[in-house]
Design a protein around this motif. Structure first.
Motif, mmCIF file in Angstrom:
data_model
loop_
_atom_site.group_PDB
_atom_site.id
_atom_site.type_symbol
_atom_site.label_atom_id
_atom_site.label_comp_id
_atom_site.label_asym_id
_atom_site.label_seq_id
_atom_site.Cartn_x
_atom_site.Cartn_y
_atom_site.Cartn_z
ATOM 1 N N ALA A 238 0.861 -1.179 0.000
ATOM 2 C CA ALA A 238 0.000 0.000 0.000
ATOM 3 C C ALA A 238 0.896 1.227 0.000
ATOM 4 N N ASN A 239 0.299 2.388 -0.260
ATOM 5 C CA ASN A 239 1.031 3.655 -0.142
ATOM 6 C C ASN A 239 0.794 4.189 1.266
ATOM 7 N N LEU A 240 1.785 3.982 2.109
ATOM 8 C CA LEU A 240 1.646 4.331 3.525
ATOM 9 C C LEU A 240 1.531 5.828 3.731
ATOM 10 N N LEU B 227 -1.579 7.729 5.666
ATOM 11 C CA LEU B 227 -1.364 8.483 6.909
ATOM 12 C C LEU B 227 -1.559 9.978 6.722
ATOM 13 N N GLY B 228 -1.836 10.385 5.486
ATOM 14 C CA GLY B 228 -2.040 11.809 5.235
ATOM 15 C C GLY B 228 -0.754 12.613 5.272
ATOM 16 N N SER C 194 9.156 6.980 -2.104
ATOM 17 C CA SER C 194 7.821 6.923 -2.694
ATOM 18 C C SER C 194 6.708 6.870 -1.662
ATOM 19 N N GLY C 195 7.059 6.505 -0.414
ATOM 20 C CA GLY C 195 6.040 6.362 0.619
ATOM 21 C C GLY C 195 5.335 5.031 0.580
ATOM 22 N N ASN C 196 5.834 4.074 -0.210
ATOM 23 C CA ASN C 196 5.161 2.784 -0.357
ATOM 24 C C ASN C 196 5.570 1.841 0.770
ATOM 25 N N LEU C 197 4.606 0.985 1.146
ATOM 26 C CA LEU C 197 4.844 -0.088 2.101
ATOM 27 C C LEU C 197 5.067 -1.362 1.300
#
Length: 797
Positions: free
Chosen positions: A46-48, A52-53, A81-84
């Motif tokens: 997912a895009n963490l 999380l905003g 990228s902020g991806n998990l």
């Protein structure tokens, strides 16, 4: 004064923050994700950041980190990228076994500011396992007297998958005597049941062989098979029956291998082989087969391996008792594994700052989680650190703690802390885990250099060589590193008239002071200046100290005789009456020394004399006195050499020559003839200039008095020129004009006669002679007393 932290330090230290703990409530703030098992490492979950905003790059700036129970990390964050992402391939069967759903809990830690977010990852099953029977052949004994419709349960197949991917159906190969039903057990699993459609005849067909197939719910479905061997038996009237249909027992997890768990018992009313019973597991899982064994004769169930409460907490199994005639009975055994406190708590460090800056309160030192796989009180934990430490433990989310500083730390008071984090469970006996961390307090430039002394007094002997090391100053700084490196410098002089830059220099590294040139005590006896000490911190701090340099005198000046003046062309002659008694003051040698201290202590001694023993010199004041009573036989002319010596090392000296003339009457002094005076007129002119300069240096007032006296004397030139000798002025000179002290000035107790030449037309000084007024009258008693003292001083009787 409080020193601000350098910007570089503020950026470098994650810990310079006030803790902001945002606790998210379970259910409303838990982020949940789902992913299929067996996906490759690095697979997208997912895009963490979006969930999380947070903005792009904010995960990196806040130091996002994924924390999981224990040391096994299943997920990772790609900050850019902020991806998990998955950190490794996950096997649901390995992680969760038969548990469904399979939930992996994790936490998201944001470090700046500190924030915890609870997360769940559901691992979805894929159909990667086919059904499997534990036995390749299932033996089933059926009496030929069995009626149609009789059901015979068969052993089940194992499938490690869950849900739709586990066993969903069974089939049997085509035959004339049986059909198959798929039944549901109380635990949700499905098992096959063989139903008799047509009566068996042992004489016609003693055995049958069928194929049992298990199918899962995958697409396409996976299958597993086993052979079913049916043996047709002769008539057996009674089937075995267990005393109880359900056996329940609790077994501690630390029970040793071979321990008796429980004994099951059945009975059969038949006799002979039809009454002989055999016990076995029926439709049991692979986990049961691996953990337990059953005695086929006695029905004892024993441990086959060590149990682990944290892995499997309960077992449920079917036990079958079969007689020799092929009939059987069944019961259920439920085994509950009880927890034993056999696991010490575990501590997992998620964040550790081993170096924290001083003077920063509420700094995050460590973030860690604790866990204990035991249950009940055995799994309850408490966490603490030693007392009397400036640190606090704060619980954030469940079983997660933050170690923070209680206040601002001072590196100069203590630069290192050894902290022991202790986690203890509540079981019996209590088990604990200790984790030691060392925290170093990094330095901040909050201490200015301090001199070892507020002022320094240095001494240097005059006439020193240039670049001479004359002393050192030293300052220390309680800080460390560059903040403690001290640089020394000379500050602007206190007295602007002192040429400090040409006098001294200082080594900036060690504080050594050097004299740049040779110093002269007579020109400069002492001077003061300030030195500064600055550290190399940012910003730099400094302090200063006062340095006083004393120039020590060196014996580099010989004594200088002020009186009598030495003039080889016109020596001065002292007149002494022949009637003088012992101790009569002839004259006084006056000398000075430019040095100081003992280098200027002068002593006098008679070096040579025409007639030894007639005259003596007082050692401390230079007075020349008669040593005995003068007589008619004593020579009229005497030459005395007086040595003036200082007390330096080595001593320096000067000598002066005195001419003494003994006269019969004080009023008839002997002077050279006018012709001789005329002959000496030419060189006397130069002597006059020298004498005037010397007298001017002693006292300007004395010169003024002499000039007045010369003026009076010139008025009376007519009478004095014909006589050709010195005359005595009437009355004494004013005492305050002729004061010379013991260090080289004329004493008020002496008066001097000024002798002038006559007949030549010049008016010049010839010599100064001490006069004792009223020689023949008033001074008799005094002279007698002085004579006695004088004899005693020189050792005469």
């Amino acid at each position: 004064m409080e020193t601000p932290l350098p910007k570089a330090t503020q950026k470098r230290q994650v810990t310079a923050i006030i803790i902001l703990l945002l606790l998210w409530e379970v259910g409303g703030a838990v982020i949940k994700y789902s992913v299929l098992e067996e996906r490759h490492s690095g697979s997208f979950v997912a895009n963490l950041a979006k969930d999380l905003g947070l903005g792009l790059g904010e995960l990196a700036s806040r130091g996002a980190q994924i924390l999981s129970k224990g040391n096994k990390q299943h997920l990772q964050v790609e900050h850019k990228s902020g991806n998990l992402l998955l950190k490794e391939k996950l096997d649901r069967e390995e992680l969760c076994g038969e548990m469904d759903p399979c939930i992996l809990h994790f936490q998201v830690l944001l470090k700046n500011p500190v924030q915890f977010i609870q997360g769940e990852l559901q691992l979805q099953d894929v159909n990667d396992h086919a059904p499997e029977f534990l036995e390749n052949e299932i033996l089933l004994k059926i009496s030929e007297s069995s009626h149609t419709g009789t059901a015979f349960p068969l052993k089940i197949a194992q499938d490690l998958d869950v849900g739709r991917n586990t066993v969903q159906n069974y089939t049997i190969s085509t035959n004339f005597h049986f059909h198959l039903f798929t039944r549901n057990r109380s635990d949700g699993r499905k098992y096959p049941e063989l139903v008799l459609d047509k009566e068996l005849d042992r004489e016609e067909q003693p055995e049958l062989r069928l194929t049992l197939t298990a199918l899962d719910g995958g697409s396409p479905p996976k299958t597993g098979t086993s052979q079913v061997l049916i043996m047709v038996l002769d008539i057996n009237d009674n089937a075995p029956e267990f005393a109880r249909q359900l056996y329940e027992v609790q077994v501690p997890e630390n029970s040793p291998i071979g321990s008796l768990v429980i004994t099951v018992s059945a009975r059969d009313l038949d006799a002979g082989t039809h009454g002989e019973l055999s016990y076995s597991f029926f439709q049991s899982s692979n986990q049961v087969i691996q953990a337990f064994e059953i005695n086929t004769v006695t029905g004892d169930i024993r441990l086959k391996k060590m149990l682990d409460f944290e892995e499997i907490r309960s077992y449920r199994m079917e036990i079958e008792a079969s007689d020799g005639g092929g009939l059987s009975g069944k019961c259920t055994v439920a085994i509950e594994v009880t927890d034993v406190n056999d696991n010490a708590p575990e501590l997992t460090m998620s964040l550790l700052m081993k170096d924290i800056p001083e003077n920063t309160p509420d700094t995050v030192v460590a973030v860690f989680g604790i866990s204990d796989p035991d249950a009940g009180d055995n799994g309850k934990m408490k966490c603490y650190i030693q007392d009397h430490l400036p640190f606090l433990l704060k619980i954030t989310v469940e079983n997660f703690y933050t170690l923070v500083t209680e206040g601002a730390l001072d590196r100069e008071s203590k630069a290192q802390y050894n902290i022991t984090i202790t986690v203890t469970d509540m079981g019996t006996p209590k088990l604990k885990t200790e984790h030691n961390i060392t925290v170093l307090v990094s330095d901040v430039n909050d201490n200015a250099p301090a001199f070892t002394q507020t002022s320094y007094t240095l001494s240097v002997r005059e006439n020193n060589s240039p670049a001479l090391h004359i002393g050192s100053v030293r300052a220390t700084d309680r800080d460390a590193g560059a903040n403690a490196q001290v640089t020394y410098s000379l500050l602007p002089p206190l007295d602007p008239h002192v040429p400090l830059a040409s006098l001294v220099s200082i080594n900036p590294d060690n504080g050594h002071l050097f004299a740049l040139r040779s110093l002269d005590y007579e020109a400069l006896r002492a001077f003061e200046f300030r030195v500064g000490a600055a550290d190399r911190g940012s910003p730099a701090l400094s302090s200063q100290a006062l340095v006083r340099v004393l120039v020590a005198d060196d014996n580099d000046n010989a004594p200088f005789v002020l009186y009598p003046l030495q003039n080889a062309s016109a020596p001065c002659t002292e007149l002494v009456p022949r009637a003088a008694e012992a101790g009569y003051l002839v004259t006084k040698v006056v000398a000075v020394d430019g040095d100081s201290g003992q280098n200027a202590w002068l002593s006098y001694q008679l070096l040579k004399a025409t007639e030894p023993g007639l005259f003596g010199v007082w050692a401390h004041n230079g007075e020349v006195r008669t040593a005995r009573l003068l007589g008619e036989r004593d020579a009229a002319k005497h030459r005395l050499v007086v040595l003036v010596k200082d007390n330096g090392e080595p001593p320096l000296s000067a000598s002066v020559t005195l001419h003494v003339l003994l006269v019969d009457g004080f009023s008839q002094p002997y002077l050279p003839a006018p012709e001789a005076e005329a002959a000496d007129a030419a060189p006397a002119a130069a002597l006059t200039v020298y004498l005037v300069v010397a007298l001017a240096s002693v006292s300007s007032l004395f010169l003024f008095s002499v000039l007045v006296f010369v003026a009076v004397r010139l008025c009376r030139r007519g009478g004095a020129a014909s006589v050709g000798r010195c005359s005595v002025p009437e009355g004494p000179f004013p005492g305050h004009l002729l004061d010379v002290s013991g260090t080289g000035t004329l004493s008020q107790s002496y008066q001097y006669e000024v002798c002038l030449t006559g007949g030549s037309g010049t008016r010049e000084f010839k010599c100064l002679k001490p006069l004792v007024p009223n020689i023949m009258g008033e001074g008799v008693g005094t002279d007698t007393e002085e004579n006695s003292n004088f004899r005693n001083h020189f050792g005469f009787n």
